[in-house]
Design a protein around this motif. Sequence first.
Motif, PDB file in Angstrom:
ATOM      1  N   SER A  38      65.257 -20.503  20.355  1.00  0.00           N
ATOM      2  CA  SER A  38      63.887 -20.988  20.435  1.00  0.00           C
ATOM      3  C   SER A  38      63.507 -21.688  19.143  1.00  0.00           C
ATOM      4  O   SER A  38      63.953 -21.297  18.065  1.00  0.00           O
ATOM      5  N   ASP A  39      62.653 -22.681  19.256  1.00  0.00           N
ATOM      6  CA  ASP A  39      62.159 -23.355  18.060  1.00  0.00           C
ATOM      7  C   ASP A  39      60.917 -22.665  17.502  1.00  0.00           C
ATOM      8  O   ASP A  39      60.333 -23.126  16.534  1.00  0.00           O
ATOM      9  N   LEU A  40      60.531 -21.539  18.087  1.00  0.00           N
ATOM     10  CA  LEU A  40      59.345 -20.812  17.625  1.00  0.00           C
ATOM     11  C   LEU A  40      59.624 -19.909  16.433  1.00  0.00           C
ATOM     12  O   LEU A  40      58.711 -19.462  15.770  1.00  0.00           O
ATOM     13  N   SER A  41      60.896 -19.630  16.175  1.00  0.00           N
ATOM     14  CA  SER A  41      61.293 -18.799  15.046  1.00  0.00           C
ATOM     15  C   SER A  41      62.464 -19.483  14.346  1.00  0.00           C
ATOM     16  O   SER A  41      63.433 -19.878  15.006  1.00  0.00           O
ATOM     17  N   VAL A  42      62.394 -19.624  13.041  1.00  0.00           N
ATOM     18  CA  VAL A  42      63.452 -20.322  12.301  1.00  0.00           C
ATOM     19  C   VAL A  42      64.806 -19.677  12.561  1.00  0.00           C
ATOM     20  O   VAL A  42      65.782 -20.358  12.858  1.00  0.00           O
ATOM     21  N   GLY A  43      64.900 -18.368  12.480  1.00  0.00           N
ATOM     22  CA  GLY A  43      66.178 -17.681  12.649  1.00  0.00           C
ATOM     23  C   GLY A  43      66.775 -17.832  14.029  1.00  0.00           C
ATOM     24  O   GLY A  43      67.987 -17.764  14.202  1.00  0.00           O
ATOM     25  N   ASP A  44      65.930 -18.059  15.023  1.00  0.00           N
ATOM     26  CA  ASP A  44      66.408 -18.195  16.394  1.00  0.00           C
ATOM     27  C   ASP A  44      66.635 -19.655  16.780  1.00  0.00           C
ATOM     28  O   ASP A  44      66.971 -19.954  17.908  1.00  0.00           O
ATOM     29  N   SER A  45      66.451 -20.564  15.842  1.00  0.00           N
ATOM     30  CA  SER A  45      66.534 -21.998  16.165  1.00  0.00           C
ATOM     31  C   SER A  45      67.924 -22.596  15.970  1.00  0.00           C
ATOM     32  O   SER A  45      68.093 -23.798  16.153  1.00  0.00           O
ATOM     33  N   LEU A  46      68.912 -21.793  15.621  1.00  0.00           N
ATOM     34  CA  LEU A  46      70.262 -22.334  15.410  1.00  0.00           C
ATOM     35  C   LEU A  46      70.769 -23.085  16.641  1.00  0.00           C
ATOM     36  O   LEU A  46      71.285 -24.193  16.530  1.00  0.00           O
ATOM     37  N   GLY A  47      70.620 -22.498  17.814  1.00  0.00           N
ATOM     38  CA  GLY A  47      71.082 -23.144  19.041  1.00  0.00           C
ATOM     39  C   GLY A  47      70.412 -24.483  19.296  1.00  0.00           C
ATOM     40  O   GLY A  47      71.088 -25.506  19.450  1.00  0.00           O
ATOM     41  N   PRO A  48      69.071 -24.533  19.341  1.00  0.00           N
ATOM     42  CA  PRO A  48      68.407 -25.811  19.605  1.00  0.00           C
ATOM     43  C   PRO A  48      68.664 -26.881  18.539  1.00  0.00           C
ATOM     44  O   PRO A  48      68.796 -28.058  18.871  1.00  0.00           O
ATOM     45  N   VAL A  49      68.764 -26.487  17.271  1.00  0.00           N
ATOM     46  CA  VAL A  49      69.066 -27.474  16.221  1.00  0.00           C
ATOM     47  C   VAL A  49      70.490 -28.007  16.426  1.00  0.00           C
ATOM     48  O   VAL A  49      70.728 -29.220  16.334  1.00  0.00           O
ATOM     49  N   THR A  50      71.430 -27.124  16.738  1.00  0.00           N
ATOM     50  CA  THR A  50      72.806 -27.547  17.004  1.00  0.00           C
ATOM     51  C   THR A  50      72.864 -28.468  18.218  1.00  0.00           C
ATOM     52  O   THR A  50      73.534 -29.506  18.192  1.00  0.00           O
ATOM     53  N   GLY A  51      72.153 -28.107  19.280  1.00  0.00           N
ATOM     54  CA  GLY A  51      72.126 -28.934  20.488  1.00  0.00           C
ATOM     55  C   GLY A  51      71.567 -30.324  20.216  1.00  0.00           C
ATOM     56  O   GLY A  51      72.092 -31.325  20.705  1.00  0.00           O
ATOM     57  N   THR A  52      70.516 -30.392  19.405  1.00  0.00           N
ATOM     58  CA  THR A  52      69.920 -31.680  19.050  1.00  0.00           C
ATOM     59  C   THR A  52      70.907 -32.530  18.263  1.00  0.00           C
ATOM     60  O   THR A  52      71.070 -33.730  18.524  1.00  0.00           O
ATOM     61  N   LYS A  53      71.594 -31.916  17.306  1.00  0.00           N
ATOM     62  CA  LYS A  53      72.588 -32.647  16.507  1.00  0.00           C
ATOM     63  C   LYS A  53      73.741 -33.135  17.392  1.00  0.00           C
ATOM     64  O   LYS A  53      74.223 -34.252  17.236  1.00  0.00           O
ATOM     65  N   LEU A  54      74.179 -32.299  18.328  1.00  0.00           N
ATOM     66  CA  LEU A  54      75.262 -32.708  19.233  1.00  0.00           C
ATOM     67  C   LEU A  54      74.829 -33.873  20.121  1.00  0.00           C
ATOM     68  O   LEU A  54      75.611 -34.796  20.357  1.00  0.00           O
ATOM     69  N   LYS A  55      73.605 -33.827  20.622  1.00  0.00           N
ATOM     70  CA  LYS A  55      73.091 -34.940  21.454  1.00  0.00           C
ATOM     71  C   LYS A  55      73.136 -36.254  20.673  1.00  0.00           C
ATOM     72  O   LYS A  55      73.489 -37.290  21.214  1.00  0.00           O
ATOM     73  N   GLU A  56      72.766 -36.190  19.389  1.00  0.00           N
ATOM     74  CA  GLU A  56      72.777 -37.397  18.548  1.00  0.00           C
ATOM     75  C   GLU A  56      74.199 -37.884  18.311  1.00  0.00           C
ATOM     76  O   GLU A  56      74.488 -39.072  18.404  1.00  0.00           O
ATOM     77  N   LYS A  57      75.117 -36.961  18.003  1.00  0.00           N
ATOM     78  CA  LYS A  57      76.487 -37.334  17.657  1.00  0.00           C
ATOM     79  C   LYS A  57      77.287 -37.811  18.874  1.00  0.00           C
ATOM     80  O   LYS A  57      78.190 -38.629  18.737  1.00  0.00           O
ATOM     81  N   LEU A  58      76.984 -37.267  20.040  1.00  0.00           N
ATOM     82  CA  LEU A  58      77.757 -37.578  21.240  1.00  0.00           C
ATOM     83  C   LEU A  58      76.995 -38.490  22.203  1.00  0.00           C
ATOM     84  O   LEU A  58      77.313 -38.539  23.392  1.00  0.00           O
ATOM     85  N   LYS A  59      76.011 -39.203  21.672  1.00  0.00           N
ATOM     86  CA  LYS A  59      75.209 -40.112  22.498  1.00  0.00           C
ATOM     87  C   LYS A  59      76.126 -41.109  23.199  1.00  0.00           C
ATOM     88  O   LYS A  59      77.116 -41.556  22.638  1.00  0.00           O
ATOM     89  N   ASN A  60      75.807 -41.407  24.433  1.00  0.00           N
ATOM     90  CA  ASN A  60      76.533 -42.374  25.268  1.00  0.00           C
ATOM     91  C   ASN A  60      77.900 -41.876  25.733  1.00  0.00           C
ATOM     92  O   ASN A  60      78.695 -42.662  26.228  1.00  0.00           O
ATOM     93  N   LEU A  61      78.205 -40.610  25.540  1.00  0.00           N
ATOM     94  CA  LEU A  61      79.436 -40.041  26.081  1.00  0.00           C
ATOM     95  C   LEU A  61      79.072 -39.127  27.250  1.00  0.00           C
ATOM     96  O   LEU A  61      77.960 -38.620  27.339  1.00  0.00           O
ATOM     97  N   ASN A  62      80.006 -38.915  28.120  1.00  0.00           N
ATOM     98  CA  ASN A  62      79.771 -38.075  29.291  1.00  0.00           C
ATOM     99  C   ASN A  62      79.926 -36.597  28.918  1.00  0.00           C
ATOM    100  O   ASN A  62      80.887 -35.955  29.287  1.00  0.00           O
ATOM    101  N   CYS A  63      78.973 -36.087  28.145  1.00  0.00           N
ATOM    102  CA  CYS A  63      79.001 -34.694  27.690  1.00  0.00           C
ATOM    103  C   CYS A  63      77.731 -34.000  28.147  1.00  0.00           C
ATOM    104  O   CYS A  63      76.659 -34.592  28.125  1.00  0.00           O
TER     105      CYS A  63
END
Length: 193
Positions: A38-63
């Motif tokens: 969740s983005d509501l707690s810093v400690g619990d935001s590892l997943g969503p921050v990682t997902g956002t970074k992956l979306k940026e890095k793998l843009k335009n790929l079938n992932c």
Amino acid sequence: MDYSFNLYNALAPEGICLALKKMLAANNANPVILCIGSDLSVGDSLGPVTGTKLKEKLKNLNCYIYGTLAKPITAHEVKYMNEFLRQTHPSSPIIAVDAAVGLAGDIGLIRLAKGAIKPGSGANKKLAKVGDISVMGIVAEHSVFNYSLFSATRLNIIYKMAEIISEGICSYILENINSRIQNVDTGNFKIVG
């Protein structure tokens, strides 16, 4: 076999990529990434921050990446995601990314394991397991009051861990795609990336 990487280790992204290669050697399909938190707690935001970074890095790929800052997948939604992922991506391995708690000396470790992750266990929740590969970033010390510790986690640690995890997963996916392209035989020609 489990693998651990310290967030201050410059070779951690390469280590994550190699660990994923070993753990997913039998499955040639592109993995689905499920980033829990969740983005509501810093400690619990590892997943969503990682997902956002992956979306940026793998843009335009079938992932397929589920769980970003814009559309987080919280621990409560995992029970619905399990069925959805198995129906939508039946042959794809699922890499589940989540924040975790551990010993004080383990804060900053990124752990990869073959097998499902149990989201919400750091906050003493009893929820269904998800994934084929677990990627856990230890962000706080295990305690009876884990939720308050999640709130006291430094954003810098989350950001660095998310960068390392996303870099390692991205490298694995790109190498997986390139090796499949090189192995595709089109009659008399071979497609080389």
